[in-house]
Design a protein around this motif. Structure first.
Motif, PDB file in Angstrom:
ATOM      1  N   SER A 260      47.810   4.329  40.748  1.00  0.00           N
ATOM      2  CA  SER A 260      48.661   5.269  40.671  1.00  0.00           C
ATOM      3  C   SER A 260      48.428   6.361  41.891  1.00  0.00           C
ATOM      4  N   ILE A 261      47.545   6.103  42.763  1.00  0.00           N
ATOM      5  CA  ILE A 261      47.390   6.986  43.939  1.00  0.00           C
ATOM      6  C   ILE A 261      47.730   6.189  45.126  1.00  0.00           C
ATOM      7  N   PRO A 262      48.550   6.893  46.093  1.00  0.00           N
ATOM      8  CA  PRO A 262      48.964   6.398  47.185  1.00  0.00           C
ATOM      9  C   PRO A 262      47.544   6.044  48.283  1.00  0.00           C
ATOM     10  N   LEU A 263      47.636   5.053  48.593  1.00  0.00           N
ATOM     11  CA  LEU A 263      46.169   4.800  49.485  1.00  0.00           C
ATOM     12  C   LEU A 263      46.877   4.954  50.972  1.00  0.00           C
TER      13      LEU A 263
ATOM     14  N   VAL B 187      45.692  13.544  38.892  1.00  0.00           N
ATOM     15  CA  VAL B 187      46.042  12.185  39.578  1.00  0.00           C
ATOM     16  C   VAL B 187      46.809  11.246  39.070  1.00  0.00           C
ATOM     17  N   ALA B 191      51.693  10.365  40.451  1.00  0.00           N
ATOM     18  CA  ALA B 191      52.470   9.270  40.592  1.00  0.00           C
ATOM     19  C   ALA B 191      53.630   9.426  39.968  1.00  0.00           C
ATOM     20  N   ALA B 216      48.033  11.152  52.243  1.00  0.00           N
ATOM     21  CA  ALA B 216      48.577   9.823  51.533  1.00  0.00           C
ATOM     22  C   ALA B 216      49.794  10.167  50.810  1.00  0.00           C
ATOM     23  N   VAL B 217      49.938  11.456  50.305  1.00  0.00           N
ATOM     24  CA  VAL B 217      51.129  11.653  49.359  1.00  0.00           C
ATOM     25  C   VAL B 217      52.334  11.861  50.475  1.00  0.00           C
ATOM     26  N   GLU B 219      52.680  10.294  53.507  1.00  0.00           N
ATOM     27  CA  GLU B 219      52.881   8.825  53.926  1.00  0.00           C
ATOM     28  C   GLU B 219      53.879   8.185  52.877  1.00  0.00           C
ATOM     29  N   TYR B 220      53.432   8.324  51.542  1.00  0.00           N
ATOM     30  CA  TYR B 220      54.024   7.600  50.586  1.00  0.00           C
ATOM     31  C   TYR B 220      55.593   8.225  50.527  1.00  0.00           C
ATOM     32  N   VAL B 260      39.353   7.795  51.826  1.00  0.00           N
ATOM     33  CA  VAL B 260      40.166   6.736  51.307  1.00  0.00           C
ATOM     34  C   VAL B 260      39.568   6.008  50.190  1.00  0.00           C
ATOM     35  N   SER B 261      40.310   5.869  48.865  1.00  0.00           N
ATOM     36  CA  SER B 261      39.801   5.096  47.807  1.00  0.00           C
ATOM     37  C   SER B 261      39.774   3.792  48.071  1.00  0.00           C
ATOM     38  N   ARG B 265      37.071  -0.594  53.146  1.00  0.00           N
ATOM     39  CA  ARG B 265      37.679  -0.286  54.329  1.00  0.00           C
ATOM     40  C   ARG B 265      36.690   0.378  55.301  1.00  0.00           C
TER      41      ARG B 265
END
Lengths: 332, 326
Positions: A260-263, B187, B191, B216-217, B219-220, B260-261, B265
């Motif tokens: 659910s989190i944007p990466l 979190v 979404a 990140a938000v 960008e999405y 970054v989760s 990476r």
């Protein structure tokens, strides 16, 4: 009681007695922390991650809060059994804590140096002058420019990032064995957050302090922790090494959270097209559902999930999960 | 694609007053000469750290903070030249979603009253139409019409944000500005709200402006992104260009600093030193020169102009200007 770990929490139960009823904030949490490692505790608001930390530090507001059961083993003693006087010797000196909002956790009427010195005077028996010099050294170690002048400044004269550095300096002043960091960078800007995390991890290398990092930010956890504990509604639902947790995720909640989190960078790279959501909301602590607390939001909910609560099942080396999907038939 | 909203050389300076006579002793240069536009049907993102002026820019566009300089054009008409009643009419086509769903809903009003409030102000959807409209809006954002009779405290953070979105949709706006619309949410709820915004944008043919610190938000959600630093725009690009080839050293540092989760990476972190400078006393020349790892002699003297670096990709940095010979 003896434990092979630096800190071991066993079946901790902490509740809050309020007018609306009893909120079971921590409902049987067990985890351990080893020397020199960084343990991440991740979860959403109300999952009990901060209450667990306050219970370990014994800084819970009592009443309404109350540690109702379980043991917290540190250096062969049970912290839940200690008096506040005995606890004071451990708190700050051997187990230190930093908080989310540095402005509210620093005292506005004393200088930074004054507040850091207190640590040296209390735990190391230094004189005021020695302590002030040691404080300036600490500020230098957390990369605050002109530390000799800064010790005489008040919290309001520092920026948010500087204040958090001063907090870290204070927490690490006596080289504690454990540092509990509760959302240490949540209130900070991205570039400052990177600086603070960098300083924390560098100091950890120097001093060998074990860090218990509490956050809701999976990015921060992924980049700082060796091992991760995922909490939901007052319980540990999954525990694993960092890479294992992100690559071999087992619990439906952890999976849902990660999906659910944007990466960052993945929409641009074309690897993430849609965000899946976890339906519903986190249950109220006053009325935690029977059986598995996540079942009402879970895609895989089965009959057994409502009837009985699953135990934390070891599924691999260091990987444990609390879900009926991963408990073999014969154990049901 | 037609331009719906345009800001030209927008300036918002707040006076700092001191003493018994409230003498103006200085200014906070919150927004200091920015140009941007919003096309019909697109989502524009404004990112930056605290104090960069992103929220003030959004408020100025809404007319909630008076601009001290520059022009804001809505559908080719200057906002400053409009009369009050014209402005009021125009406001109905621009709506805001706030960051904190707890403080942005009046606790003494029911959800129906909250959502109906803008309709009362503008005198639309009166009489019989009202009930259907309210039910429609609540269902659109994923709530039930029965929930309209309840009070905000009976809802969770995510549901409250949905109520705020329903209120923003009440007057059929063409533009919605979201100021950190998901930052205060958990979190797993973020979404839900992100997906809701994307769906509404499609269904109602909206143009969105999203102000956020969360890279990140943004960008999405966004098609095009503006990066601000201490009151200035320093880079603008389509989302994929910005995240794949960030040009400004600040954008590069910002992207590299974001956690970054994904533990696998590889990261090449650019650590910036020091804090964001104060907009009361912005640095001379390029405002980023005090923290820039690629700083040159010219940077503290001359303010960089925009350089076009590809379609819709512009950057204000001396590394890319012709004179610096790079």
């Amino acid at each position: 009681m003896k434990s092979e770990h630096l800190l071991e929490v066993l079946d901790l139960k902490t509740s809050f007695y309020t007018f609306e009823g009893v909120a079971r904030a921590v409902n049987g949490v067990s985890y351990y922390l080893d020397k020199g490692e960084t343990l991440g505790i991740v979860g959403e608001s109300g999952c009990g991650k901060s209450v667990t930390a306050s219970s370990v530090m014994r800084i819970l507001p009592e009443p309404p809060g109350k540690i109702e059961g379980g043991t917290i083993l540190f250096d062969n003693q049970d912290l839940t059994k200690l008096s506040q006087k005995q606890m004071r010797r451990i708190r700050g000196g051997r187990i230190a804590m930093i908080f989310q909002e540095p402005m509210t956790s620093l005292n506005p009427v004393f200088t930074i140096g004054n507040q850091i010195s207190e640590m040296f005077i209390l735990h190391k028996g230094m004189s005021r002058r020695e302590a002030m010099e040691a404080s300036a050294d600490m500020l230098d170690r957390v990369q605050i420019p002109a530390p000799k002048a800064r010790v005489h400044e008040y919290p309001h004269q520092l920026s948010g990032g500087m204040r958090q550095r001063a907090m870290i300096a204070m927490a690490l002043a006596c080289e504690p064995e454990i540092l509990i960091a509760d959302e240490p960078t949540t209130a900070l800007d991205v570039t400052v957050q990177a600086q603070i995390l960098d300083i924390m991890l560098k100091l950890k290398e120097d001093t060998g302090t074990a860090i218990q990092m509490i956050t809701h930010d999976l990015g921060v956890i992924a980049e700082t922790s060796n091992r991760i504990v995922v909490m939901y509604a007052g319980k540990v639902v999954e525990e694993a090494g960092t890479v294992e947790l992100f690559t071999k995720t087992l619990h439906p909640y952890t999976r849902g959270l990660l999906a659910s989190i944007p990466l960052l960078g993945s929409r641009s790279a074309g690897t993430q097209q849609s965000l899946s959501e976890i339906k519903g909301t986190v249950p109220s602590l006053f009325e935690i559902p029977s059986g598995c607390a996540f079942r009402q939001r879970c895609k895989h909910a089965m009959k057994i999930c409502a009837e009985r609560e699953p135990e934390l099942e070891q599924v691999g080396s260091g990987h444990a999960v609390r879900c009926w999907l991963h408990i073999p038939q014969e154990k049901r | 694609m037609s331009t719906l909203l345009q800001a030209e050389n927008l300036e918002v300076h707040f006076p700092i007053k001191k003493g018994v006579f409230s003498r103006t002793v200085g200014y906070v240069y919150a927004v200091d000469g920015v140009d941007f536009h919003l096309n019909k049907g697109e989502t524009l993102g404004i990112v930056g750290e605290s104090g960069c002026g992103k929220t003030t820019a959004g408020m100025a566009v809404m007319g909630l903070t008076p601009a001290t300089g520059g022009r804001i054009m809505f559908a080719d008409r200057d906002l400053a030249a409009m009369r009050r009643y014209e402005l009021k009419k125009l406001r109905s086509s621009m709506q805001l979603i706030f960051q904190d769903p707890y403080s942005s809903l009046n606790p003494r009003m029911t959800v129906n009253q909250i959502i109906a409030d803008p309709m009362d102000v503008h005198g639309v959807y009166l009489g019989r139409e009202r009930k259907d409209r309210l039910a429609f809006l609540l269902e659109t954002v994923g709530l039930t019409p029965e929930q309209g009779r309840r009070y905000p405290h009976e809802f969770s953070g995510g549901q409250r944000q949905r109520i705020g979105i329903a209120r923003a949709l009440a007057l059929d706006p063409s533009i919605i500005i979201g100021d950190e619309p998901v930052s205060a949410l958990d979190v797993s709820i973020q979404a839900q709200i992100i997906n809701l915004l994307l769906r509404l944008k499609r269904e109602f043919d909206l143009s969105l402006m999203v102000i956020s610190h969360d890279l990140a938000v943004v960008e999405y959600l966004c098609d095009r992104i503006i990066v601000m630093y201490v009151g200035k725009i320093i880079e603008e690009a389509k989302y994929a260009d910005l995240y794949k080839t960030p040009l400004h050293p600040y954008t590069q540092a910002l992207l590299s600093a974001a956690p970054v989760s994904d533990p696998l990476r590889e990261k090449n972190r650019i650590l910036l030193h020091g804090d964001v400078p104060s907009p009361i006393n912005p640095p001379t020349g390029c405002r980023f020169h005090t923290r820039c790892p690629k700083r040159m002699d010219i940077c503290d003297k001359v303010e960089p102009e925009f350089t076009e670096m590809g379609e819709g990709h512009r950057v204000a940095c001396h590394l890319y200007t012709a004179e610096s010979g790079v």
